[in-house]
Design an enzyme around this catalytic site. Structure first.
Site, PDB file in Angstrom:
ATOM      1  N   SER A   1      42.703  38.387  43.253  1.00  0.00           N
ATOM      2  CA  SER A   1      43.179  38.901  41.977  1.00  0.00           C
ATOM      3  C   SER A   1      43.695  37.825  41.016  1.00  0.00           C
ATOM      4  O   SER A   1      42.672  37.067  40.493  1.00  0.00           O
ATOM      5  CB  SER A   1      44.346  39.847  42.338  1.00  0.00           C
ATOM      6  OG  SER A   1      44.671  40.673  41.239  1.00  0.00           O
TER       7      SER A   1
ATOM      8  N   ASP B   1      36.807  48.554  42.988  1.00  0.00           N
ATOM      9  CA  ASP B   1      37.845  47.787  42.218  1.00  0.00           C
ATOM     10  C   ASP B   1      37.726  48.252  40.643  1.00  0.00           C
ATOM     11  O   ASP B   1      37.055  47.762  39.993  1.00  0.00           O
ATOM     12  CB  ASP B   1      37.825  46.563  42.580  1.00  0.00           C
ATOM     13  CG  ASP B   1      39.059  45.593  41.911  1.00  0.00           C
ATOM     14  OD1 ASP B   1      39.717  46.244  41.284  1.00  0.00           O
ATOM     15  OD2 ASP B   1      38.886  44.355  41.961  1.00  0.00           O
TER      16      ASP B   1
ATOM     17  N   HIS C   1      40.531  47.260  45.137  1.00  0.00           N
ATOM     18  CA  HIS C   1      41.019  45.610  44.943  1.00  0.00           C
ATOM     19  C   HIS C   1      41.146  44.914  46.163  1.00  0.00           C
ATOM     20  O   HIS C   1      41.611  43.827  46.264  1.00  0.00           O
ATOM     21  CB  HIS C   1      42.001  45.867  44.223  1.00  0.00           C
ATOM     22  CG  HIS C   1      42.527  44.671  43.399  1.00  0.00           C
ATOM     23  ND1 HIS C   1      41.670  43.846  42.491  1.00  0.00           N
ATOM     24  CD2 HIS C   1      43.631  43.800  43.275  1.00  0.00           C
ATOM     25  CE1 HIS C   1      42.218  42.806  41.956  1.00  0.00           C
ATOM     26  NE2 HIS C   1      43.584  42.729  42.485  1.00  0.00           N
TER      27      HIS C   1
END
Length: 705
Positions: free
Chosen positions: A546, A628, A660
């Site tokens: 991320s 995601d 994600h």
């Protein structure tokens, strides 16, 4: 009732890290450990019930069952239900001291705690239910269910069946944002909260009357997607009222965080009352006090900012006040004592998640439990809190604390047998001066079979968020001890933007993504290399997910000091990312507006890794998943495209069924195999030398290239 020896409290504390020749914590071992839920207490406080799931590599399936802890009898742990598929036996709660209700396949069942009677069905609603809460005083249950505009459970089933039989196309049509959220497209059905009453009928419990939809015809949704749960609502002690949280449903919901707290009578038919109507930020976690005279909840003050500090609001007799407003921490759960004199909260603080006691009269804040990470608070009695604790060395187990003496008692040792001979490195604190001379904290783990006379490669891990932190807690994703068991020194820091070190440090990343955090990380790396001579500075891998993945791309454009990088679900182009993501409030806050605003566009461009690809040199493993929707897969594909076009050694690993996070156990095993294989390959020799090929275990996998 069958006693499970593997779950009985050990008579001595196992010092697993000191056992000679301990086996490594492999991904396989980590993923097959029990994963216990939050425990729920019986009315007397004598028993606690929790569920635990376990994954089997052989079957590639998880099973789950319920366990009882006899807190009054040497904390004996027993199986309440047999092992069943993972969608069974969860959300357990006590109906009385002798009966436990629980969800199995989205319906309620009842089981006697003595095991004398087989479980029997309590509910048979037309559609599945979730997030059940129970009020012992009145027998009222509250639960959530996804329903259509008519608000009925039966209508939801009928329309589901009608669409299944008659709808030929698969199209979804939208007239406003959001179109999708986290890993799902927005559906016509919305979460609503229902109440019903449970009564004793002879020797069995039964539901009395129809379930009442408290959100009927309001346009409100609760729990709030995508992560809302039973923490989004609470039942008053007298059972007459319910408090819940609901996000705005206006067209600007995609670029505003505004969330309101509502109360509604449990009789139904009355419009909910908004008790924070002027709020512009996010609100969460509403709870009633033990006397029912007050409601407490968290309120963020800044619009569009999901990492603003949670202020504690206590609402009494129509008036609201901020409690401990000058306390510079952001709590995450609230519990009142029985006299409404104190509240107990959990909050991150310098790498730990502590339990704090707050006096409601004086507003003084005192830490009650200060080490590791705590969750799931409840009162055994007026002076004893029960909670779960995990650390970088230990998965969740139940503990209690004497509030007056702060004496902590371990209540379960669920993992003693499975971790008895497993190496788990003891975390060491790292403090150094970062950008602008700010104190920055992090952690270091030594590798398995550590010898101070030898040199070891370094795994340098950057956390996501970016407003998050590496705490002293257990995780099955990015578990640092897995990397230590693979032979790496592991360093994981909490740079500018991290949580738990004061709101100023968290806020300082705003419009500063590649600035202070990058400087902190480089200074931290310099610090550990200078002070830990056993780290081989020619064999360093950097990894992150991320925001950590963003930082991998940023690092590639600003330094070539690393042997290799691992970018999981990272941002490639900050400006284009705005047009692809779902929560628009996040980039609008971080970069100061929308990218078509000239001033804000400069910020997007300034901090976009895509503008520095001409400098990329470092071999990179890119991992991305199709579901995601926070950072869509095109970000990963763009990163890989640049790497390939520039001739930089690289590999793209794609998960079509993950979001994600990589959550499915078999996919997690593949993820670990890819990541560990990559960093071992590129750190096997000093930087600049050609690595030997290290094969990734791809058994029963399909390789597309």
């Amino acid at each position: 009732m069958r006693i499970n020896p593997s779950l009985i409290l050990s008579s001595s504390v196992l010092m697993v890290a000191s056992i000679a020749n301990a086996a490594p914590l492999t991904p396989e071992r980590m993923l097959t450990l029990a994963r216990p839920s939050t425990a729920v207490l019986s009315p007397s406080g004598r028993l606690a019930v929790f569920s635990a799931s376990r994954y089997s590599i052989d079957t590639n399936k998880s099973i789950r069952n319920l366990h009882l802890v006899d807190l009054a009898n040497n904390n004996a742990v027993s199986d309440l239900t047999p092992q069943a598929p993972d969608n069974a036996h969860d959300n357990a709660f006590f109906l009385d001291d002798d009966h436990v209700a629980f969800l199995s396949k989205e319906q309620l069942f009842v089981k006697r705690v003595d095991g004398s009677v087989e479980p029997y069905a309590l509910s048979a609603y037309p559609v599945g239910i979730a997030n059940v809460k129970y009020n012992h005083a009145t027998g009222l249950i509250a639960f959530s269910a996804a329903v259509y505009a008519d608000g009925s459970l039966a209508g939801a089933k009928e329309k589901d069946e009608h669409q299944k039989e008659n709808k030929k196309d698969t199209a979804l049509a939208f007239d406003s944002l959001m179109v999708r959220h986290w890993d799902e497209f927005i559906q016509e059905k919305k979460n609503n909260i229902f109440v019903a009453t449970i009564k004793k009928d002879g020797d069995k419990f039964a539901l009395a009357g129809e379930a009442i939809n408290l959100l009927l015809n309001t346009g409100l949704e609760s729990p709030v997607i995508p992560f809302g749960d039973s923490g989004d609502f609470d039942i008053s002690p007298d059972g007459k009222e319910l408090v819940f949280v609901s996000k705005i449903n206006t067209p600007d919901n995609a670029w505003q965080t505004t969330t309101h707290i509502y109360t509604v009578p449990t009789t139904g038919g009355v419009a909910p009352k908004n008790i924070n109507p002027t709020a512009v930020g996010a609100a969460s976690h509403p709870v009633y006090s033990a006397t029912g005279k007050s409601i407490a909840y968290f309120q963020m003050l800044k619009p569009q900012y999901e990492a603003d500090r949670n202020r504690i609001i206590v609402h009494t007799n129509g008036e609201s006040r901020i409690v401990a407003g000058s306390w510079d921490r952001s709590p995450s759960s609230i519990l009142f004592d029985s006299k409404d004199e104190h509240i107990y909260v959990t909050a991150e603080d310098q790498g730990h998640v502590k339990v704090f006691q707050i006096n409601l009269a004086t507003e003084t804040v005192e830490a009650i439990v200060s080490q590791h990470s705590q969750s799931g608070l409840s009162f055994i009695d007026d002076n004893t809190l029960l909670f779960s604790t995990s650390s970088l060395k230990t998965p969740n187990d139940l503990h209690s604390v004497d509030i007056k003496t702060k004496t902590i008692t371990r209540r379960t040792d669920l993992h003693a047998e499975t971790l008895a001979n497993i190496h788990l490195s003891t975390p060491e604190n790292v403090w150094f001066k970062g950008d602008k001379d700010v104190d920055i904290h992090g952690w270091l783990l030594k590798p398995i079979d550590f010898d101070a006379t030898k040199k070891y490669p370094l795994a340098f891990i950057v956390h996501g968020g970016p407003q998050g932190a590496f705490d002293d807690s257990w995780s099955t994703r990015w578990n640092p001890n897995v990397f230590a068991s693979a032979g790496f020194v592991v360093v994981f820091l909490n740079p500018t933007g991290s949580t738990g070190y004061g709101q100023a440090l968290t806020d300082a990343i705003n419009n500063n993504w590649g600035g202070s955090p990058y400087i902190d990380l480089m200074k931290g790396l310099d610090y550990v290399l200078e002070n830990h001579g056993y780290i081989d500075e020619t064999r360093i891998a950097a990894l992150g997910a991320s925001y950590g993945g963003y930082m991998m791309n940023w690092i590639n454009g600003h330094t070539d000091r690393f042997n290799c990088l691992v970018n999981h679900d990272g941002i490639f182009d900050s400006k284009n990312g705005f047009y692809h993501t779902e929560e628009l409030y996040f980039p609008e806050h971080e970069y100061g507006g929308v990218p078509w605003d000239p001033k804000a566009r400069e910020n997007y461009e300034r901090w976009s890794p895509s503008n520095f690809v001409q400098n990329w040199k470092t071999p990179t493993l890119v991992i991305h998943s199709d579901k995601d929707y926070r950072l869509p897969v095109t970000e990963g594909l763009a990163t890989f495209t640049v790497l390939q076009r520039k001739g930089i050694p690289s590999r793209f690993v794609y998960f079509p069924d993950e979001n994600h996070w990589v959550l499915k156990a078999a996919n997690s095993l593949r993820w670990h195999s890819e990541v560990l294989g990559w960093i071992k390959k590129w750190t096997a020799q000093p930087k600049g030398t050609s690595p030997e090929k290290i094969l990734v275990d791809e058994s029963s996998q399909i390789k597309l290239n």
